[in-house]
Design a protein around this motif. Structure first.
Motif, PDB file in Angstrom:
ATOM      1  N   GLY A 109       0.827  -1.202   0.000  1.00 20.22           N
ATOM      2  CA  GLY A 109       0.000   0.000   0.000  1.00 20.22           C
ATOM      3  C   GLY A 109       0.869   1.263   0.000  1.00 20.22           C
ATOM      4  N   GLN A 110       1.941   1.225   0.798  1.00 19.14           N
ATOM      5  CA  GLN A 110       2.835   2.392   0.856  1.00 19.14           C
ATOM      6  C   GLN A 110       3.525   2.634  -0.472  1.00 19.14           C
ATOM      7  OE1 GLN A 110       5.273   1.803   4.316  1.00 19.14           O
ATOM      8  NE2 GLN A 110       3.746   2.778   5.625  1.00 19.14           N
ATOM      9  N   ALA A 111       3.702   1.544  -1.225  1.00 25.48           N
ATOM     10  CA  ALA A 111       4.316   1.679  -2.552  1.00 25.48           C
ATOM     11  C   ALA A 111       3.254   1.981  -3.618  1.00 25.48           C
ATOM     12  CB  ALA A 111       5.070   0.398  -2.893  1.00 25.48           C
ATOM     13  N   GLY A 112       2.024   2.240  -3.171  1.00 25.36           N
ATOM     14  CA  GLY A 112       0.952   2.608  -4.101  1.00 25.36           C
ATOM     15  C   GLY A 112       0.288   1.419  -4.785  1.00 25.36           C
ATOM     16  N   GLN A 113       0.522   0.202  -4.249  1.00 27.32           N
ATOM     17  CA  GLN A 113      -0.070  -0.985  -4.879  1.00 27.32           C
ATOM     18  C   GLN A 113      -1.216  -1.526  -4.033  1.00 27.32           C
ATOM     19  OE1 GLN A 113       3.734  -2.911  -4.726  1.00 27.32           O
ATOM     20  NE2 GLN A 113       3.810  -3.094  -6.941  1.00 27.32           N
ATOM     21  N   ASP A 114      -2.296  -1.857  -4.719  1.00 26.31           N
ATOM     22  CA  ASP A 114      -3.456  -2.412  -4.020  1.00 26.31           C
ATOM     23  C   ASP A 114      -3.299  -3.932  -3.882  1.00 26.31           C
ATOM     24  OD1 ASP A 114      -6.170  -2.346  -2.956  1.00 26.31           O
ATOM     25  OD2 ASP A 114      -6.703  -3.417  -4.803  1.00 26.31           O
ATOM     26  N   THR A 115      -3.727  -4.487  -2.757  1.00 24.16           N
ATOM     27  CA  THR A 115      -3.728  -5.948  -2.580  1.00 24.16           C
ATOM     28  C   THR A 115      -5.087  -6.365  -2.039  1.00 24.16           C
ATOM     29  OG1 THR A 115      -1.435  -5.713  -1.844  1.00 24.16           O
ATOM     30  CG2 THR A 115      -2.441  -7.893  -1.598  1.00 24.16           C
ATOM     31  N   ARG A 116      -5.767  -7.226  -2.775  1.00 33.18           N
ATOM     32  CA  ARG A 116      -7.052  -7.770  -2.293  1.00 33.18           C
ATOM     33  C   ARG A 116      -6.781  -9.101  -1.604  1.00 33.18           C
ATOM     34  NH1 ARG A 116     -10.913  -4.215  -2.328  1.00 33.18           N
ATOM     35  NH2 ARG A 116      -9.073  -2.930  -2.071  1.00 33.18           N
ATOM     36  N   ILE A 117      -7.272  -9.248  -0.384  1.00 33.54           N
ATOM     37  CA  ILE A 117      -7.074 -10.512   0.331  1.00 33.54           C
ATOM     38  C   ILE A 117      -8.403 -11.256   0.454  1.00 33.54           C
ATOM     39  CG2 ILE A 117      -6.296 -11.579   2.487  1.00 33.54           C
ATOM     40  CD1 ILE A 117      -4.232  -9.396   2.673  1.00 33.54           C
ATOM     41  N   VAL A 118      -8.393 -12.499  -0.044  1.00 38.57           N
ATOM     42  CA  VAL A 118      -9.605 -13.318  -0.077  1.00 38.57           C
ATOM     43  C   VAL A 118      -9.401 -14.537   0.818  1.00 38.57           C
ATOM     44  CG1 VAL A 118     -11.139 -14.676  -1.568  1.00 38.57           C
ATOM     45  CG2 VAL A 118      -9.979 -12.652  -2.491  1.00 38.57           C
ATOM     46  N   VAL A 119     -10.355 -14.765   1.730  1.00 40.48           N
ATOM     47  CA  VAL A 119     -10.359 -16.029   2.475  1.00 40.48           C
ATOM     48  C   VAL A 119     -11.469 -16.888   1.898  1.00 40.48           C
ATOM     49  CG1 VAL A 119     -10.626 -17.139   4.726  1.00 40.48           C
ATOM     50  CG2 VAL A 119      -9.458 -14.929   4.562  1.00 40.48           C
ATOM     51  N   ALA A 120     -11.077 -18.030   1.312  1.00 39.00           N
ATOM     52  CA  ALA A 120     -12.047 -18.947   0.706  1.00 39.00           C
ATOM     53  C   ALA A 120     -12.020 -20.261   1.488  1.00 39.00           C
ATOM     54  CB  ALA A 120     -11.678 -19.164  -0.755  1.00 39.00           C
ATOM     55  N   GLY A 121     -12.850 -21.215   1.060  1.00 36.58           N
ATOM     56  CA  GLY A 121     -12.806 -22.562   1.638  1.00 36.58           C
ATOM     57  C   GLY A 121     -13.612 -22.724   2.903  1.00 36.58           C
ATOM     58  N   CYS A 122     -13.280 -23.743   3.664  1.00 36.39           N
ATOM     59  CA  CYS A 122     -14.156 -24.184   4.748  1.00 36.39           C
ATOM     60  C   CYS A 122     -14.084 -23.321   6.010  1.00 36.39           C
ATOM     61  CB  CYS A 122     -13.892 -25.652   5.070  1.00 36.39           C
ATOM     62  SG  CYS A 122     -14.417 -26.734   3.717  1.00 36.39           S
ATOM     63  N   VAL A 123     -12.957 -22.657   6.269  1.00 36.13           N
ATOM     64  CA  VAL A 123     -12.933 -21.724   7.402  1.00 36.13           C
ATOM     65  C   VAL A 123     -13.840 -20.531   7.067  1.00 36.13           C
ATOM     66  CG1 VAL A 123     -11.528 -20.207   8.860  1.00 36.13           C
ATOM     67  CG2 VAL A 123     -10.637 -22.435   8.158  1.00 36.13           C
ATOM     68  N   ALA A 124     -13.790 -20.099   5.816  1.00 35.47           N
ATOM     69  CA  ALA A 124     -14.660 -19.009   5.359  1.00 35.47           C
ATOM     70  C   ALA A 124     -16.120 -19.386   5.581  1.00 35.47           C
ATOM     71  CB  ALA A 124     -14.401 -18.717   3.879  1.00 35.47           C
ATOM     72  N   GLN A 125     -16.470 -20.611   5.188  1.00 34.78           N
ATOM     73  CA  GLN A 125     -17.853 -21.065   5.326  1.00 34.78           C
ATOM     74  C   GLN A 125     -18.264 -21.117   6.795  1.00 34.78           C
ATOM     75  OE1 GLN A 125     -19.797 -21.569   2.630  1.00 34.78           O
ATOM     76  NE2 GLN A 125     -21.479 -21.726   4.064  1.00 34.78           N
ATOM     77  N   ALA A 126     -17.372 -21.633   7.634  1.00 35.61           N
ATOM     78  CA  ALA A 126     -17.724 -21.865   9.036  1.00 35.61           C
ATOM     79  C   ALA A 126     -17.720 -20.570   9.843  1.00 35.61           C
ATOM     80  CB  ALA A 126     -16.753 -22.864   9.652  1.00 35.61           C
ATOM     81  N   GLU A 127     -16.828 -19.660   9.529  1.00 32.43           N
ATOM     82  CA  GLU A 127     -16.672 -18.489  10.400  1.00 32.43           C
ATOM     83  C   GLU A 127     -17.168 -17.185   9.792  1.00 32.43           C
ATOM     84  OE1 GLU A 127     -12.776 -18.597  12.214  1.00 32.43           O
ATOM     85  OE2 GLU A 127     -13.074 -20.679  12.821  1.00 32.43           O
ATOM     86  N   GLY A 128     -17.367 -17.169   8.485  1.00 31.78           N
ATOM     87  CA  GLY A 128     -17.997 -16.044   7.800  1.00 31.78           C
ATOM     88  C   GLY A 128     -17.522 -14.670   8.260  1.00 31.78           C
ATOM     89  N   ALA A 129     -18.478 -13.871   8.697  1.00 32.83           N
ATOM     90  CA  ALA A 129     -18.197 -12.475   9.038  1.00 32.83           C
ATOM     91  C   ALA A 129     -17.216 -12.324  10.200  1.00 32.83           C
ATOM     92  CB  ALA A 129     -19.511 -11.765   9.365  1.00 32.83           C
ATOM     93  N   GLU A 130     -17.125 -13.358  11.038  1.00 30.77           N
ATOM     94  CA  GLU A 130     -16.158 -13.321  12.147  1.00 30.77           C
ATOM     95  C   GLU A 130     -14.743 -13.050  11.649  1.00 30.77           C
ATOM     96  OE1 GLU A 130     -17.403 -17.029  14.340  1.00 30.77           O
ATOM     97  OE2 GLU A 130     -15.390 -16.626  15.177  1.00 30.77           O
ATOM     98  N   ILE A 131     -14.445 -13.568  10.455  1.00 35.30           N
ATOM     99  CA  ILE A 131     -13.104 -13.390   9.885  1.00 35.30           C
ATOM    100  C   ILE A 131     -12.861 -11.911   9.602  1.00 35.30           C
ATOM    101  CG2 ILE A 131     -11.602 -13.957   7.924  1.00 35.30           C
ATOM    102  CD1 ILE A 131     -13.067 -16.616   7.718  1.00 35.30           C
ATOM    103  N   LEU A 132     -13.874 -11.234   9.072  1.00 34.18           N
ATOM    104  CA  LEU A 132     -13.727  -9.794   8.800  1.00 34.18           C
ATOM    105  C   LEU A 132     -13.486  -9.042  10.090  1.00 34.18           C
ATOM    106  CD1 LEU A 132     -16.443  -8.853   6.142  1.00 34.18           C
ATOM    107  CD2 LEU A 132     -14.083  -9.591   5.800  1.00 34.18           C
ATOM    108  N   ALA A 133     -14.242  -9.429  11.136  1.00 32.06           N
ATOM    109  CA  ALA A 133     -14.124  -8.723  12.416  1.00 32.06           C
ATOM    110  C   ALA A 133     -12.735  -8.930  13.025  1.00 32.06           C
ATOM    111  CB  ALA A 133     -15.207  -9.230  13.371  1.00 32.06           C
ATOM    112  N   ARG A 134     -12.208 -10.138  12.884  1.00 32.01           N
ATOM    113  CA  ARG A 134     -10.924 -10.461  13.507  1.00 32.01           C
ATOM    114  C   ARG A 134      -9.734  -9.939  12.725  1.00 32.01           C
ATOM    115  NH1 ARG A 134     -10.012 -16.677  15.492  1.00 32.01           N
ATOM    116  NH2 ARG A 134      -7.821 -16.125  15.706  1.00 32.01           N
ATOM    117  N   THR A 135      -9.886  -9.833  11.408  1.00 32.42           N
ATOM    118  CA  THR A 135      -8.738  -9.511  10.559  1.00 32.42           C
ATOM    119  C   THR A 135      -9.079  -8.411   9.554  1.00 32.42           C
ATOM    120  OG1 THR A 135      -9.433 -11.399   9.247  1.00 32.42           O
ATOM    121  CG2 THR A 135      -7.573 -11.761  10.677  1.00 32.42           C
TER     122      THR A 135
END
Ligand code: 5AD
Ligand code: SF4
Length: 446
Positions: free
Chosen positions: A72-98
Motif C-alpha cells: 500500500g505504501q508503494a501505491g499498490q493495491d492488494t485484495r485478500i480473499v479467504v475462501a474454503g471451509c474456514v470461510a464457510q464456518a466463520e464467515g463475518a467473524e473473519i472480517l471482524a478479527r482480521t
C-alpha cells in the motif's frame, strides 16, 4: 499484468477448487504467481477439519496484513480473499478479527469471485451462501491440471460423523451429471492429463444423472471415463465403507486403467467408538469388505484415515484399532489426534481424552502404520513396475512419477518421457521414494 497468488490448505478438493479459482482469475486477466509479494490478489483456500488447520489461516493472515501495508505504501493495491471451509464456518467473524481481509467466500460460491472482488472496492464482502445455480456451470473451462489431475464429481456429505465439520461446511451431498464430468475429463486429457482422480467427500455415494436422466453409480461413471482415448489411469477418493457397493468392488477387477489402490477411511477399530462416531458400521464389517475387495483385486493397496483419542476412547478401544491395523495391513494411512470442532456433536462431550494420552496413542499407531508403509514399499525392490512420469526429478537427468500403488519413483530418463508410462526396475527405497532404472527405452503407452 495483474497477478494472483492462490494458496491451498487441506484436502484434494481444496486443491481442485484452488485450481478452478486460478482459472477464473486467469479469465479476469490475472496471471498466476507463486510469489505472494507480487500478487494483486491473494486467495487463501482454507481448511476447517481440525483446529490446527484452521489456526494456520490466522497466522498467515497476520503476515499478509504486513505485506498489504507495505504494498500500500508503494501505491499498490492488494485484495485478500479467504475462501474454503474456514470461510464457510466463520464467515463475518473473519472480517471482524482480521481487518486486512477484503472478501470471505465459501466453497459453494467461489464462482462469483470476480464479482465479489469488484464489490470489495466499495465494501468488504462475505458470501457463504449455498446458491441455487450450479457452481461448475458458472466456472470457465479447465485450463490444465498436469499429467495427473483431480476432477470433482461429488461434493458434500450427508453422513454426519459425530466429529466432522464437512456436512456443515460443504453442505449436502450433490453429484455432478455424467456429461459434465466427461466433458471436463476430455478437456483435461486434451490438455495433457494421463491420469484422472475422481474426487468427492463421499465419492462412492456418487449418483449423478446419466444421459437419459437415470442416476449412474461411481462404477458406471468410471466405465464411461475410462473409455476416453488418451487417458491411461483412473483413480477415485475418498470413500465411505457403507457405500462400497457390489458393482464398485467388481469394477476393481474389470475396468482397465482403474488403479489397484483404495483409500477407505475406517477411523477406529473399536465397535464402541465407531458407534459413538456415528459411523454406522463395525470393525468386522470393514474387515470383510477388505476381504471382498482383495478377492477381486489381490494386489490392491489399501489406505485409510484414523482418529485417536475420540471422547471416551479407552486403552482397550485403542488396542482394537491397533488390532484392526495389524489384521488389514495398510500401504499408507493418515492418522490424527481427535480435535473438537465447533458445532459437531462430539465437541459437546464431557469425556475428552487427555492430550498426553492422545499423543501417546498417535505415536504408537503411526509407528505401526509407518512400519507397514515401509514394508509395502520395500516389497517393490527387484520388481518391474509401470510408472506414469509426472515431472522432472530431484536431480538433472531424472524424472519422477508414480506406480499403480501410488508410490513415488525417481529414475534416469529424459524429460520427454513426462506424460508417458515407463517400465522401471526398482532398485532401492528411501523414506518417501523408490529409485530404479528403466528396463525399456520405449514407453508402454503415451
Ligand atoms: N479431528 C481429527 N480428525 C478429523 N478428521 C475429520 N474430522 C476430524 C476431527 N474433528 C479426519 C478423519 C477424516 C479425515 C479427512 O480427517 O479421519 O477421514
Ligand atoms: Fe466427515 Fe464422515 Fe462425511 Fe467423511 S463421511 S466427510 S468423516 S461426516
Amino acid at each position: 499484468m495483474k497477478k494472483a497468488f492462490v494458496k491451498s490448505y487441506g484436502c484434494q478438493m481444496n486443491a481442485y477448487d484452488s485450481a478452478r479459482m486460478a482459472d477464473l482469475l486467469g479469465e479476469e486477466g490475472y496471471a498466476a504467481t507463486d510469489r505472494v509479494e507480487e500478487a494483486d490478489v491473494v486467495v487463501l483456500n482454507t481448511c476447517h477439519i481440525r483446529e490446527k488447520a484452521a489456526d494456520k489461516v490466522y497466522s498467515e493472515l497476520g503476515r499478509l496484513r504486513v505485506l498489504k501495508g507495505e504494498r500500500g505504501q508503494a501505491g499498490q493495491d492488494t485484495r485478500i480473499v479467504v475462501a474454503g471451509c474456514v470461510a464457510q464456518a466463520e464467515g463475518a467473524e473473519i472480517l471482524a478479527r482480521t481487518p486486512a481481509v477484503d472478501v470471505v467466500v465459501g466453497p459453494q460460491s467461489y464462482h462469483r469471485l470476480p464479482e465479489l472482488l469488484a464489490r470489495s472496492r466499495q465494501t468488504r464482502v462475505v458470501d457463504t451462501e449455498f446458491p441455487v445455480e450450479d457452481k461448475f456451470d458458472a466456472l470457465p473451462a479447465r485450463r490444465t491440471g498436469g499429467v495427473s489431475a483431480f476432477l470433482t464429481v461429488q461434493e458434500g456429505c450427508d453422513k454426519f460423523c459425530a466429529f466432522c465439520v464437512v456436512p456443515y461446511t460443504r453442505g449436502a451431498e450433490v453429484s455432478r451429471p455424467v456429461a459434465a464430468i466427461l466433458a471436463e475429463a476430455e478437456r483435461l486429457v486434451a490438455g495433457g492429463a494421463r491420469e484422472v482422480t475422481l474426487i468427492g467427500q463421499n465419492v462412492n455415494a456418487y449418483h449423478g444423472a446419466g444421459p437419459d436422466g437415470v442416476p449412474v453409480t461411481l462404477a458406471g461413471l468410471m466405465r464411461a471415463v475410462s473409455r476416453l482415448p488418451g487417458l491411461l489411469r483412473l483413480r477415485y477418493t475418498t470413500s465411505h465403507p457403507n457405500d462400497m457397493g457390489e458393482d464398485l468392488i467388481r469394477a476393481h477387477g474389470e475396468i482397465p486403467g482403474l488403479m489397484p489402490y483404495l483409500h477407505l477411511p475406517v477411523q477406529s477399530g473399536s465397535d464402541r467408538v465407531l458407534k459413538a462416531m456415528n459411523r454406522k458400521h463395525d470393525a468386522d464389517t470393514y474387515r470383510r469388505l477388505v476381504e471382498r475387495v482383495r478377492a477381486v483385486r489381490p494386489d490392491i493397496a489399501l489406505s485409510s484415515d484414523f482418529i485417536v483419542g475420540f471422547p471416551g476412547e479407552t486403552d482397550a478401544d485403542f488396542a482394537e484399532t491397533m488390532r484392526l491395523v495389524a489384521d488389514v495391513g495398510f500401504a499408507s494411512a493418515y492418522s490424527f489426534k481427535y480435535s473438537p470442532r465447533p458445532g459437531t456433536p462430539a465437541a459437546e462431550r464431557a469425556d475428552a481424552v487427555p492430550e498426553a494420552v492422545k499423543a501417546e496413542r498417535l505415536a504408537a499407531l503411526q509407528a505401526l502404520l509407518d512400519g507397514q508403509r515401509h514394508a509395502f514399499a520395500a516389497a517393490m525392490v527387484g520388481r518391474e513396475v509401470e510408472v506414469l512420469v509426472e515431472k522432472p526429478g530431484r536431480h538433472p537427468g531424472q524424472v519422477a512419477g508414480k506406480t499403480p500403488h501410488l508410490l513415488a519413483v525417481q529414475f534416469d530418463a529424459p524429460a520427454t518421457t513426462i506424460g508417458t508410462l515407463q517400465r522401471v526396475r526398482v532398485a532401492a527405497t528411501s523414506a518417501n521414494s523408490l529409485f530404479g532404472e528403466r528396463t525399456h527405452a520405449d514407453a508402454v503407452a503415451a
